[in-house]
Each structure stands twice: as C-alpha cells, then as structure tokens.
Scaffold this active site. Sequence first.
Site, PDB file in Angstrom:
ATOM      1  N   HIS A   1      -3.542   0.859  -4.495  1.00 54.62           N
ATOM      2  CA  HIS A   1      -2.935  -0.233  -5.253  1.00 54.62           C
ATOM      3  C   HIS A   1      -3.313  -0.063  -6.729  1.00 54.62           C
ATOM      4  CE1 HIS A   1      -1.659  -3.202  -2.055  1.00 54.62           C
ATOM      5  NE2 HIS A   1      -2.347  -2.337  -1.336  1.00 54.62           N
TER       6      HIS A   1
ATOM      7  N   MET B   1      -1.762  -7.197   6.886  1.00 54.04           N
ATOM      8  CA  MET B   1      -2.784  -8.049   6.282  1.00 54.04           C
ATOM      9  C   MET B   1      -2.291  -8.707   4.988  1.00 54.04           C
ATOM     10  SD  MET B   1      -5.915  -5.336   6.754  1.00 54.04           S
ATOM     11  CE  MET B   1      -6.098  -4.399   8.284  1.00 54.04           C
ATOM     12  N   SER B   2      -0.975  -8.887   4.864  1.00 54.19           N
ATOM     13  CA  SER B   2      -0.465  -9.418   3.585  1.00 54.19           C
ATOM     14  C   SER B   2       0.840 -10.177   3.777  1.00 54.19           C
ATOM     15  CB  SER B   2      -0.242  -8.252   2.610  1.00 54.19           C
ATOM     16  OG  SER B   2       0.850  -7.466   3.028  1.00 54.19           O
TER      17      SER B   2
ATOM     18  N   SER C   1       0.829  -1.216   0.000  1.00 59.55           N
ATOM     19  CA  SER C   1       0.000   0.000   0.000  1.00 59.55           C
ATOM     20  C   SER C   1       0.859   1.261   0.000  1.00 59.55           C
ATOM     21  CB  SER C   1      -0.870   0.056   1.261  1.00 59.55           C
ATOM     22  OG  SER C   1      -1.839  -0.927   1.225  1.00 59.55           O
TER      23      SER C   1
ATOM     24  N   HIS D   1      -6.537   4.069   7.066  1.00 62.11           N
ATOM     25  CA  HIS D   1      -5.841   3.781   5.802  1.00 62.11           C
ATOM     26  C   HIS D   1      -5.149   5.025   5.233  1.00 62.11           C
ATOM     27  CE1 HIS D   1      -4.852   1.337   2.385  1.00 62.11           C
ATOM     28  NE2 HIS D   1      -5.554   2.068   1.536  1.00 62.11           N
TER      29      HIS D   1
ATOM     30  N   ASN E   1       1.988   3.257  10.990  1.00 67.70           N
ATOM     31  CA  ASN E   1       1.248   3.763  12.160  1.00 67.70           C
ATOM     32  C   ASN E   1       1.660   2.915  13.361  1.00 67.70           C
ATOM     33  OD1 ASN E   1      -0.417   1.730  10.506  1.00 67.70           O
ATOM     34  ND2 ASN E   1      -1.324   1.578  12.543  1.00 67.70           N
TER      35      ASN E   1
ATOM     36  N   ALA F   1       2.872  -2.166   4.157  1.00 65.21           N
ATOM     37  CA  ALA F   1       2.719  -1.187   5.233  1.00 65.21           C
ATOM     38  C   ALA F   1       2.195  -1.968   6.436  1.00 65.21           C
ATOM     39  CB  ALA F   1       1.724  -0.114   4.820  1.00 65.21           C
TER      40      ALA F   1
ATOM     41  N   HIS G   1      -5.478  -9.390  -1.221  1.00 63.23           N
ATOM     42  CA  HIS G   1      -5.566  -9.663   0.215  1.00 63.23           C
ATOM     43  C   HIS G   1      -6.734 -10.597   0.501  1.00 63.23           C
ATOM     44  CE1 HIS G   1      -3.936  -5.604  -0.437  1.00 63.23           C
ATOM     45  NE2 HIS G   1      -3.166  -5.839   0.605  1.00 63.23           N
TER      46      HIS G   1
ATOM     47  N   TYR H   1      -8.947 -10.177   2.729  1.00 65.12           N
ATOM     48  CA  TYR H   1     -10.187  -9.440   3.027  1.00 65.12           C
ATOM     49  C   TYR H   1     -10.927  -8.969   1.777  1.00 65.12           C
ATOM     50  CZ  TYR H   1      -7.199  -5.334   2.325  1.00 65.12           C
ATOM     51  OH  TYR H   1      -6.325  -4.417   1.794  1.00 65.12           O
ATOM     52  N   GLU H   2     -10.272  -9.080   0.610  1.00 67.64           N
ATOM     53  CA  GLU H   2     -10.995  -8.710  -0.621  1.00 67.64           C
ATOM     54  C   GLU H   2     -11.988  -9.791  -1.000  1.00 67.64           C
ATOM     55  OE1 GLU H   2      -8.364  -6.527  -3.664  1.00 67.64           O
ATOM     56  OE2 GLU H   2      -6.924  -7.403  -2.277  1.00 67.64           O
TER      57      GLU H   2
END
Length: 292
Positions: free
Chosen positions: A67, A222-223, A36, A260, A246, A119, A89, A91-92
């Site tokens: 992306h 998440m990746s 990201s 995000h 973060n 990230a 990902h 979550y997609e």
Amino acid sequence: MSEFVSGGRYEECQVTTDWLLSRTQVRPTVGIVCGSGLGGLAKMIKDPQVFKYSDIPNFPKSTVHGHAGQLVFGTLKGKPCVCMQGRFHLYEGYPIQKITLPMRVFKLMGVETMIMTNAAGGLNQDYKVGDIMIIKDHINMPGFAGINPLSGPNDDKFGVRFPCMSDAYDRKLRQLAHDVATELGYSEFLQEGVYCVLGGPSFETIAECRMLNRLGADAVGMSTAHEVIVARHAKMRCFALSLISNRAVMDYDSQEKANHEEVLETGRMRAEQMEKLVSTMVARMEHNDNSY
Ligand code: HPA
C-alpha cells in the site's frame, strides 16, 4: 473531544477537507480506494497531484506492505477523481471511525460515487485465483460484535442514525460492470458474490472458512465493508470489486497456506484487467449518468 468517538467527527473531517481543497484545483466527483497490490489504477490518473498520508492532517498512516500510502487527485477518463493508493484496516490498530475518515472527507469534497477494490480469499468453490468478483452484498462480522464505524453519537450532518444497508452496492453500477466486462472479454473470470469482512490480521482457520462459506459468503477479506457503511450513511453510491487472490483453505488434507505474497502476486497478474474495467466504467458513467 468527544468521549465516545475517536475519529471521523464533522469538524475534524472539515479541517482535512479544507486543507486538501486549498492545495488542489481538482473537485472530485468520483472516489477510488485501491486494495493490496492494486494501486496501479492511480497511475492512470492524468495530471496527478499527490499527497502523502503522513502530510495530511487527521489522516492515519498506511502501514501495510503493498500500500503506497498516498492520495492522488486528477482526472480519470476526463472525470475529476481522488484515489486512495492504499487504505487503512482495523488490524493496523486504528479505531474504526479513523480508518473510514477518508470517506467523509470525500463526501465533503463533493464525491458522489465511490469505487473500492480489494484482494480477497475465495470461499466459493467455483471461484479460481485471478477471478474478479463484483461485490453484491457484504457480511460485516466485526459489526456483530459492536465494531461498526457508525457506533457512537450520530452526526446528522452526514446521515441518519439507522441507515439502510440492503441497497449498499449500487445495482446500476453492478450492471454497468457486467456490460463492460462482457465487452472487454472478461466474462470468463467475472463473478458476483457476497464479501465477508473480518478484523484480521491472522488469516482464517479451516473451520472459520467452512463456517463463512455456509453462512453465504463467497469471499473473505479485511477491508471495504467499513468504508461502504460510512459512504452509504453519507448517501454516496458504492461499487466494489474483489480480486480473488487465493483460495481459502477448506480442507484438512490441504497443504495450501494463505499468505500476503500470494495476494500481491495475484494483484500483479490481474492488475491490468482490474484497471481497465474500473477506468472504462468511469468513462461510461460520465456519458450515461442517467442510465448508470
Ligand atoms: N483471507 C482474508 N483476507 C484476505 C485473504 C484471505 O484469504 N486474501 C486476501 N485478503
């Protein structure tokens, strides 16, 4: 069509590989996945040939803001490479075998070394926003619940049924990253640690962050880990970097909230250094294949 697996089968990957190789002269040995806000690396690629994910047979589509959703072939510091500008990902909503399909396509194309960026939220209290973390190991949380990209019948054409993961993140490439970062003057914001992958898309609760930190994770995202599992299964060398975008919220009195936009903003702030670190590593790998 197998009743077990919904993506990443050998024949499916071969179709995608043939489609791409018949449209580009590039025969990549290095594969790069940009996280990201970190897609700028693709702009350093010389003589780029670009394929939108939506045009590539069997590829999922990238649905995340930040992306680009395209595959870029060309040369980076003289080395033939292929770069995913945007990844997939869990979550997609795609099956985990589908989101890692590009790793197998890269393997069939002749890629030997994979470089991933992402990230991530910083769990280690010594980490600051903007730090770059070399991933030395991962915790695959979805894997604890049986969500592993290698579940289903094993395809021996790619690798063994029970692949080792204790050497997932190549030691020599990590050493190279330390050496290059020192030369570039990046030591002040360079870290090395453990990345924990979660399914997302909701960010973690405070209790979850505290738990992950106690379990030994330095950063959460998440990746990446799923891609590394599939790449290692197929015996590709892996190197991965997290940009700490973060700080994970660990304190009930804190007013901070993960979002995000902050992730993308930090990407913009450090993108140049991430790109320089990766491209210098790629250049050095070329000249020093035996030592790195
Ligand atoms: N949590 C999970 N994924 C992330 C984060 C985070 O705090 N930051 C960037 N990706």
